[in-house]
Design an enzyme around this catalytic site. Structure first.
Site: not given
Ligand code: NAP
Length: 294
Positions: A23, A75, A79, A139, A141, A143
């Site tokens: 950011s 972040t 959040k 997924g 989580g 996002a």
């Molecule tokens: P999070 O809350 O940790 O959620 C991640 C999700 O992915 C969870 O459901 C997790 O499962 C699952 N997961 C993790 N490793 C996995 C694997 N090896 N196989 C299958 N599922 C898996 O993370 P988040 O904040 O949602 O962020 C997720 C992604 O989005 C990151 O890469 C982040 O950089 C990206 N993102 C991008 C933006 C953007 O502006 N472009 C904004 C937000 C996020 P479990 O719950 O079972 O652990």
């Protein structure tokens, strides 16, 4: 580079850790461009990163108010924890259950979630009838909640979510389905082949394929080939750009959207809220892409 003077106002981002945050790169590029546009050689605003532990969060938030901070991003991991410290939150932040952007009001800090707007921005440029599309989200989580809220705003009546833990899928369903008036169907990964042939919008919200694990992909090339030929594949990951998932998608002739655009547009939405004027999204995107290329 514009000068920071005694009149320069403060913006920033808090998280823990914060060193990885992109950011500051895109916001300071935008603030510099706005100053240059006004032919100023001083900066009206500067945007800085703050490493803030969970314990320090309430003190930091009230101290920023006392020194007249003009707004900040939040972040991981704050959040949700920021919400009780705010005087008000927008309906979209309540629906997502998370705040990423805060600004001062007469009654105290207000918070919203610009991730939903950031997610929607590239989709809204496409000519699709979203009321006939059932997106599939990989997924479940943080996002994924913003993506679900975005799908509701697009007018998609039903969304499929694929996760690896039944308890987390159930929790997401329980907290989002009625709040967003969405018909949410949940699947474990081994069940995903049943939904792929009907998925016109696939959104990856897992970190699978994120740098440094750039040879990983949540779906293989042959799984991507099961999607309809007019499918859109949207990977929220912004580094690398494109991910292996998006490379499979482009190779198969389907439409690919990178997470860079969501990152830029959620930042532009926050900056325009703080400054009360449109943010230079093109400058923010160029700054990010140049940073990745270094
Ligand atoms: P999070 O809350 O940790 O959620 C991640 C999700 O992915 C969870 O459901 C997790 O499962 C699952 N997961 C993790 N490793 C996995 C694997 N090896 N196989 C299958 N599922 C898996 O993370 P988040 O904040 O949602 O962020 C997720 C992604 O989005 C990151 O890469 C982040 O950089 C990206 N993102 C991008 C933006 C953007 O502006 N472009 C904004 C937000 C996020 P479990 O719950 O079972 O652990």
């Amino acid at each position: 580079m514009g000068l920071i003077t005694g009149a320069t106002k403060l913006l920033g981002v808090m998280g823990y850790p914060i060193e990885h945050s992109l950011s500051p790169v895109m916001h300071n590029a935008a603030l510099q461009a706005l100053a240059t546009h006004k032919s100023q050689n001083f900066l009206e605003y500067v945007y800085v990163p703050w490493p803030v532990t969970t314990k320090a969060l309430p003190t930091v938030v009230s101290s920023l108010w006392k020194i007249g901070c003009c707004g900040f991003n939040i972040t991981i991991p704050h959040k949700q924890a920021i919400i009780p410290l705010l005087a008000e939150t927008t309906p979209i932040a309540k629906a997502v259950g998370a705040v990423n952007t805060v600004w001062p009001t007469k009654s105290g800090w207000a918070g919203t979630n610009t991730d939903v707007q950031g997610f929607l921005s590239p989709l809204q440029t496409l000519d699709r009838d979203w009321s006939t599309i059932t997106p599939c989200i990989l997924g479940c989580g943080g996002a994924a909640r913003a993506v679900l809220a975005g799908c509701a705003q697009l007018g998609c009546p039903q969304v499929h979510i694929v996760g690896r833990q039944a308890s987390k899928l159930q929790h997401l369903h329980a907290t989002c389905a009625s709040a967003l008036s969405l018909d949410i169907r949940t699947y474990l990964w081994e069940q995903s082949p049943t939904v792929l042939p009907h998925t016109e919008l696939l959104v990856n919200t897992t970190p699978v394929g994120m740098s440094p694990h750039i040879q990983s992909s949540p779906l293989s090339g042959s799984e991507i080939n099961q999607l309809p030929t007019n499918a859109i594949v949207y990977d929220l990951i912004y580094n690398p750009n494109p991910t292996l998932l998006l490379q499979h998608c482009t190779a198969s002739g389907r439409t690919a959207i990178s997470g860079v655009e969501m990152l830029v547009q959620q930042g532009a939405a926050a900056l325009s809220l703080w400054l009360g004027q449109p943010a230079p999204a093109d400058t923010m995107r160029s700054a990010l892409l140049a940073y990745f290329a270094e």
